[in-house]
Design an enzyme around this catalytic site. Structure first.
Site, PDB file in Angstrom:
ATOM      1  CB  CYS A   1      -6.568 -10.974  54.611  1.00 30.77           C
ATOM      2  SG  CYS A   1      -7.760 -10.211  53.953  1.00 30.77           S
TER       3      CYS A   1
ATOM      4  CB  CYS B   1     -17.112 -20.756  41.150  1.00 33.53           C
ATOM      5  SG  CYS B   1     -17.868 -19.827  42.900  1.00 33.53           S
TER       6      CYS B   1
ATOM      7  CB  CYS C   1     -10.034 -16.386  58.167  1.00 30.81           C
ATOM      8  SG  CYS C   1      -9.496 -16.318  56.511  1.00 30.81           S
TER       9      CYS C   1
ATOM     10  CB  CYS D   1     -13.495 -13.115  58.931  1.00 25.04           C
ATOM     11  SG  CYS D   1     -13.627 -12.296  57.412  1.00 25.04           S
TER      12      CYS D   1
ATOM     13  CB  CYS E   1     -21.060 -19.609  44.518  1.00 20.84           C
ATOM     14  SG  CYS E   1     -21.186 -19.950  46.094  1.00 20.84           S
TER      15      CYS E   1
ATOM     16  CB  CYS F   1     -13.800 -22.487  43.830  1.00 19.38           C
ATOM     17  SG  CYS F   1     -15.805 -23.419  43.232  1.00 19.38           S
TER      18      CYS F   1
ATOM     19  NE  ARG G   1     -20.223 -25.119  45.621  1.00 19.00           N
ATOM     20  CZ  ARG G   1     -18.947 -24.351  44.972  1.00 19.00           C
ATOM     21  NH1 ARG G   1     -19.578 -23.541  45.260  1.00 19.00           N
ATOM     22  NH2 ARG G   1     -18.452 -25.141  44.663  1.00 19.00           N
TER      23      ARG G   1
END
Ligand code: DTB
Length: 346
Positions: A64, A139, A71, A68, A199, A108, A271
């Site tokens: 990616c 999701c 991550c 972030c 979400c 998900c 959640r």
């Protein structure tokens, strides 16, 4: 001093917006009082008190371009992760079938990347259609979306789009530099506009202050409408990421965050997400009491290990908590026996 919230009356009055000061005042309540309020709101809005089981899969892993700080999948960090291309449809479907057989009602799917390419969108749309056809809620989290991409996902039958605000807007600039808080809000707006359920939640334990946690919750609760589904993640410090050495958060502050999310977003599925296993049974039990009613269920999250399924079912049984499926099946067929939580659902 933040204004005092006088519980419980102030909570039962319809509140459309939550200032950061009001949310902070909830955080600052005596612990038992906060949990009492949260539990009351929870019972009022979820009289069945069931817990949703959602299984997570990584459709595309690593590589990616975003940075972030929490991550494992960023090319900017030196983690042990091995990138993988989009999983074949058959592999995803086998996993979805297994999740359903074990009692999950929601599947998900996460894919790494800043935003999906046209070619990737084609694959994701095919996957969503096929998973939806298994009678599972779907999701996905695919990064930033343009308007027509959100529309494409809606047409594929997508139920929820996961896109977290992660933290407060000022703290966000210390966590991510490759996109902005406003970018996140813009994608959320496009998801809403396409008619997909939202979400959206955050990650606590990233070195933020209580004030910043209150700001995050205030941001979420003031989305109009607020998200149907609110993941509260606890940072899993991953070696090689900038946040690997973050100071650990007091677990009771995590419980408070769940409680405040419940009070301010009474109808949302709150959640209990990443880092749940590490919280242990006692803290998880408090989170359920405070209004958490959805968990990730399955051996893996995206790249990190999750709690064992058997242990989760045993914990739910120990707490006398029903899963969402049980309640729904019972509602359709009164008199049907509840399933035994100590074993996977047939
Ligand atoms: C969310 O808020 N948490 C999930 C889901 N949305 C996509 C992801 C958790 C990932 C935990 C770290 C990992 O597995 O790499």
């Amino acid at each position: 001093m933040p204004p005092a919230v006088s519980p419980p009356e102030s909570i039962s009055a319809p509140i459309d917006t939550w200032s950061t000061a009001e949310v902070f005042a909830l955080f600052a309540l005596p612990f038992s009082e906060l949990l009492f309020l949260a539990h009351r709101v929870h019972r009022d809005h979820f009289p069945d008190g069931d817990v949703e089981l959602a299984t997570l899969i990584s459709l595309k892993t690593g590589g990616c371009t975003e940075d972030c700080g929490y991550c494992a999948q960023s090319i900017h960090h030196d983690t042990a992760l091995v990138p993988e291309g989009i999983l074949p449809l058959d592999t995803v479907l086998a996993s979805a079938r297994q999740a359903k057989a074990r009692g999950a009602t929601r599947f998900c799917m996460g894919a790494s990347g800043r935003s999906p390419s046209a070619r990737e969108m084609g694959r994701y749309v095919e996957i969503i259609r096929a998973v939806k056809a298994l009678d599972l809620e779907t999701c996905v989290t695919l990064g930033m979306l343009r308007e027509e991409q959100a529309q494409q996902l809606k047409e594929a039958g997508l139920d929820y789009y996961n896109h977290n605000l992660d933290t407060s807007s000022d703290h966000y600039t210390r966590i991510v530099s490759t996109h902005s808080y406003q970018d996140r809000l813009d994608t959320l707006g496009r998801v809403r506009k396409a008619g997909i359920k939202v979400c959206c939640g955050g990650i606590v334990g990233m070195g933020e202050s209580r004030q910043q946690r209150a700001e995050l919750i205030s941001q979420l609760a003031n989305l109009n409408p607020y998200p149907e589904s609110v993941p509260v993640n606890h940072l899993i410090p991953i070696e090689g990421t900038p946040l690997s050495g973050a100071d650990s958060l007091d677990p009771l502050e995590f419980v408070r965050t769940v409680a405040v999310a419940r009070i301010t977003m009474p109808e949302a599925r709150v959640r209990l997400s990443a880092g749940r296993r590490e919280l242990g049974e006692g803290v998880q039990a408090m989170c359920f009491f405070a209004g958490a009613n959805s968990i990730f269920y399955g051996e893996k999250l995206l790249t990190a290990d999750n709690a064992e399924e058997e242990n989760d079912l045993a914990l739910l049984a120990k707490l006398g908590l029903k899963t969402r499926r049980t309640t729904e099946v019972k509602a359709r067929m009164p008199g049907i026996a509840e399933h035994d939580h100590t074993r996977p659902v047939p």
